[in-house]
Motif scaffolding. Structure first.
Motif, PDB file in Angstrom:
ATOM      1  N   PHE A   1       0.829  -1.201   0.000  1.00  0.00           N
ATOM      2  CA  PHE A   1       0.000   0.000   0.000  1.00  0.00           C
ATOM      3  C   PHE A   1       0.867   1.256   0.000  1.00  0.00           C
ATOM      4  CE2 PHE A   1      -2.514  -3.313   1.971  1.00  0.00           C
ATOM      5  CZ  PHE A   1      -3.757  -3.137   1.388  1.00  0.00           C
ATOM      6  N   VAL A   2       0.371   2.305  -0.619  1.00  0.00           N
ATOM      7  CA  VAL A   2       1.032   3.600  -0.502  1.00  0.00           C
ATOM      8  C   VAL A   2       0.742   4.151   0.886  1.00  0.00           C
ATOM      9  CG1 VAL A   2       0.940   4.115  -2.973  1.00  0.00           C
ATOM     10  CG2 VAL A   2      -0.924   4.861  -1.496  1.00  0.00           C
ATOM     11  N   ASP A   3       1.612   5.028   1.366  1.00  0.00           N
ATOM     12  CA  ASP A   3       1.438   5.597   2.710  1.00  0.00           C
ATOM     13  C   ASP A   3       0.119   6.336   2.859  1.00  0.00           C
ATOM     14  OD1 ASP A   3       3.857   4.597   3.545  1.00  0.00           O
ATOM     15  OD2 ASP A   3       4.948   6.442   3.123  1.00  0.00           O
ATOM     16  N   THR A   4      -0.389   6.873   1.769  1.00  0.00           N
ATOM     17  CA  THR A   4      -1.602   7.688   1.836  1.00  0.00           C
ATOM     18  C   THR A   4      -2.858   6.907   1.452  1.00  0.00           C
ATOM     19  OG1 THR A   4      -1.192   8.452  -0.423  1.00  0.00           O
ATOM     20  CG2 THR A   4      -0.356   9.842   1.370  1.00  0.00           C
ATOM     21  N   VAL A   5      -2.834   5.583   1.664  1.00  0.00           N
ATOM     22  CA  VAL A   5      -3.997   4.759   1.332  1.00  0.00           C
ATOM     23  C   VAL A   5      -5.226   5.292   2.067  1.00  0.00           C
ATOM     24  CG1 VAL A   5      -3.505   3.056   3.136  1.00  0.00           C
ATOM     25  CG2 VAL A   5      -4.898   2.405   1.186  1.00  0.00           C
ATOM     26  N   LYS A   6      -6.331   5.384   1.346  1.00  0.00           N
ATOM     27  CA  LYS A   6      -7.596   5.828   1.939  1.00  0.00           C
ATOM     28  C   LYS A   6      -8.566   4.656   1.855  1.00  0.00           C
ATOM     29  CE  LYS A   6      -6.942  10.617   0.603  1.00  0.00           C
ATOM     30  NZ  LYS A   6      -6.545  11.241   1.766  1.00  0.00           N
ATOM     31  N   VAL A   7      -9.111   4.280   3.010  1.00  0.00           N
ATOM     32  CA  VAL A   7     -10.031   3.147   3.084  1.00  0.00           C
ATOM     33  C   VAL A   7     -11.247   3.578   3.887  1.00  0.00           C
ATOM     34  CG1 VAL A   7     -10.339   0.797   3.950  1.00  0.00           C
ATOM     35  CG2 VAL A   7      -8.133   1.490   3.000  1.00  0.00           C
ATOM     36  N   THR A   8     -12.423   3.198   3.406  1.00  0.00           N
ATOM     37  CA  THR A   8     -13.649   3.418   4.157  1.00  0.00           C
ATOM     38  C   THR A   8     -14.218   2.047   4.500  1.00  0.00           C
ATOM     39  OG1 THR A   8     -14.075   5.459   2.951  1.00  0.00           O
ATOM     40  CG2 THR A   8     -15.934   4.494   4.143  1.00  0.00           C
ATOM     41  N   ASP A   9     -14.393   1.786   5.793  1.00  0.00           N
ATOM     42  CA  ASP A   9     -14.906   0.482   6.206  1.00  0.00           C
ATOM     43  C   ASP A   9     -16.429   0.456   6.072  1.00  0.00           C
ATOM     44  OD1 ASP A   9     -16.082   1.615   8.482  1.00  0.00           O
ATOM     45  OD2 ASP A   9     -14.681   0.707   9.882  1.00  0.00           O
ATOM     46  N   PRO A  10     -17.048  -0.705   6.244  1.00  0.00           N
ATOM     47  CA  PRO A  10     -18.509  -0.807   6.058  1.00  0.00           C
ATOM     48  C   PRO A  10     -19.328   0.110   6.966  1.00  0.00           C
ATOM     49  CG  PRO A  10     -17.525  -2.982   6.085  1.00  0.00           C
ATOM     50  CD  PRO A  10     -16.439  -2.019   6.477  1.00  0.00           C
TER      51      PRO A  10
ATOM     52  N   SER B   1      -6.853   7.611   6.421  1.00  0.00           N
ATOM     53  CA  SER B   1      -6.200   8.434   5.403  1.00  0.00           C
ATOM     54  C   SER B   1      -4.722   8.115   5.232  1.00  0.00           C
ATOM     55  CB  SER B   1      -6.376   9.918   5.727  1.00  0.00           C
ATOM     56  OG  SER B   1      -5.809  10.202   6.990  1.00  0.00           O
ATOM     57  N   ASN B   2      -4.237   7.091   5.923  1.00  0.00           N
ATOM     58  CA  ASN B   2      -2.854   6.660   5.726  1.00  0.00           C
ATOM     59  C   ASN B   2      -2.727   5.206   6.164  1.00  0.00           C
ATOM     60  OD1 ASN B   2      -2.093   6.559   8.618  1.00  0.00           O
ATOM     61  ND2 ASN B   2      -2.327   8.790   8.511  1.00  0.00           N
ATOM     62  N   PHE B   3      -1.579   4.594   5.869  1.00  0.00           N
ATOM     63  CA  PHE B   3      -1.447   3.175   6.167  1.00  0.00           C
ATOM     64  C   PHE B   3      -1.500   2.886   7.663  1.00  0.00           C
ATOM     65  CE2 PHE B   3       0.704  -0.735   7.201  1.00  0.00           C
ATOM     66  CZ  PHE B   3      -0.031  -1.623   6.424  1.00  0.00           C
ATOM     67  N   ASP B   4      -0.891   3.722   8.493  1.00  0.00           N
ATOM     68  CA  ASP B   4      -0.898   3.461   9.929  1.00  0.00           C
ATOM     69  C   ASP B   4      -2.320   3.447  10.493  1.00  0.00           C
ATOM     70  OD1 ASP B   4       1.858   3.024  10.295  1.00  0.00           O
ATOM     71  OD2 ASP B   4       2.219   5.187  10.324  1.00  0.00           O
ATOM     72  N   GLU B   5      -3.169   4.362  10.040  1.00  0.00           N
ATOM     73  CA  GLU B   5      -4.569   4.349  10.480  1.00  0.00           C
ATOM     74  C   GLU B   5      -5.272   3.083   9.984  1.00  0.00           C
ATOM     75  OE1 GLU B   5      -6.508   7.914   9.149  1.00  0.00           O
ATOM     76  OE2 GLU B   5      -5.322   9.209  10.455  1.00  0.00           O
ATOM     77  N   PHE B   6      -4.994   2.705   8.741  1.00  0.00           N
ATOM     78  CA  PHE B   6      -5.581   1.492   8.170  1.00  0.00           C
ATOM     79  C   PHE B   6      -5.135   0.274   8.977  1.00  0.00           C
ATOM     80  CE2 PHE B   6      -5.141  -1.811   4.674  1.00  0.00           C
ATOM     81  CZ  PHE B   6      -6.471  -2.150   4.650  1.00  0.00           C
ATOM     82  N   LYS B   7      -3.856   0.191   9.283  1.00  0.00           N
ATOM     83  CA  LYS B   7      -3.315  -0.917  10.073  1.00  0.00           C
ATOM     84  C   LYS B   7      -3.983  -0.968  11.443  1.00  0.00           C
ATOM     85  CE  LYS B   7       0.942  -2.374  12.219  1.00  0.00           C
ATOM     86  NZ  LYS B   7       2.062  -1.783  12.855  1.00  0.00           N
ATOM     87  N   ASN B   8      -4.130   0.183  12.096  1.00  0.00           N
ATOM     88  CA  ASN B   8      -4.790   0.228  13.411  1.00  0.00           C
ATOM     89  C   ASN B   8      -6.230  -0.258  13.311  1.00  0.00           C
ATOM     90  OD1 ASN B   8      -2.493   1.195  14.657  1.00  0.00           O
ATOM     91  ND2 ASN B   8      -3.113   3.336  14.506  1.00  0.00           N
ATOM     92  N   MET B   9      -6.919   0.124  12.239  1.00  0.00           N
ATOM     93  CA  MET B   9      -8.289  -0.326  12.038  1.00  0.00           C
ATOM     94  C   MET B   9      -8.325  -1.854  11.905  1.00  0.00           C
ATOM     95  SD  MET B   9     -11.065   0.762   9.083  1.00  0.00           S
ATOM     96  CE  MET B   9     -10.139   0.016   7.752  1.00  0.00           C
ATOM     97  N   LEU B  10      -7.392  -2.417  11.125  1.00  0.00           N
ATOM     98  CA  LEU B  10      -7.345  -3.866  10.948  1.00  0.00           C
ATOM     99  C   LEU B  10      -7.058  -4.578  12.262  1.00  0.00           C
ATOM    100  CD1 LEU B  10      -5.312  -4.163   7.633  1.00  0.00           C
ATOM    101  CD2 LEU B  10      -7.766  -4.529   7.939  1.00  0.00           C
TER     102      LEU B  10
END
Length: 91
Positions: free
Chosen positions: A45-54, A60-69
């Motif tokens: 993933f790029v550092d600025t990956v943006k993901v919206t969960d269900p 707005s970044n990989f660290d936030e995405f990782k924390n969500m996972l």
């Protein structure tokens, strides 16, 4: 080149078969994701990956995405069945 002729009514929409390399990347990502090796996922993933969960929460970044996972229910699982690669513009 392997590809499909566009629909004449949609001349600007074309797609072609993609590469095995792209499929291999998806397979590799699935392996580390299903192992819940979130840090190993970083390389996909790029550092600025943006993901919206269900639920609508957005990262707005990989660290936030990782924390969500890492906060997900550990009983969540899936069966990887297939992957394919499509390239809108092989050039």
């Amino acid at each position: 080149m392997i590809g499909f002729h566009p629909n004449p009514d949609l001349s600007d929409l074309q797609w072609h078969l993609g590469t095995q390399e792209a499929i291999d990347q998806v397979i590799a990502l699935d392996k580390v994701w299903s192992a819940r090796d979130h840090e190993a996922m970083r390389e996909f993933f790029v550092d600025t990956v943006k993901v919206t969960d269900p639920s609508g929460k957005t990262t707005s970044n990989f660290d936030e995405f990782k924390n969500m996972l890492e906060q997900e229910n550990p009983s969540v699982n899936w069966e990887f069945m297939y992957a394919y690669s499509v390239d809108i513009d092989p050039s």
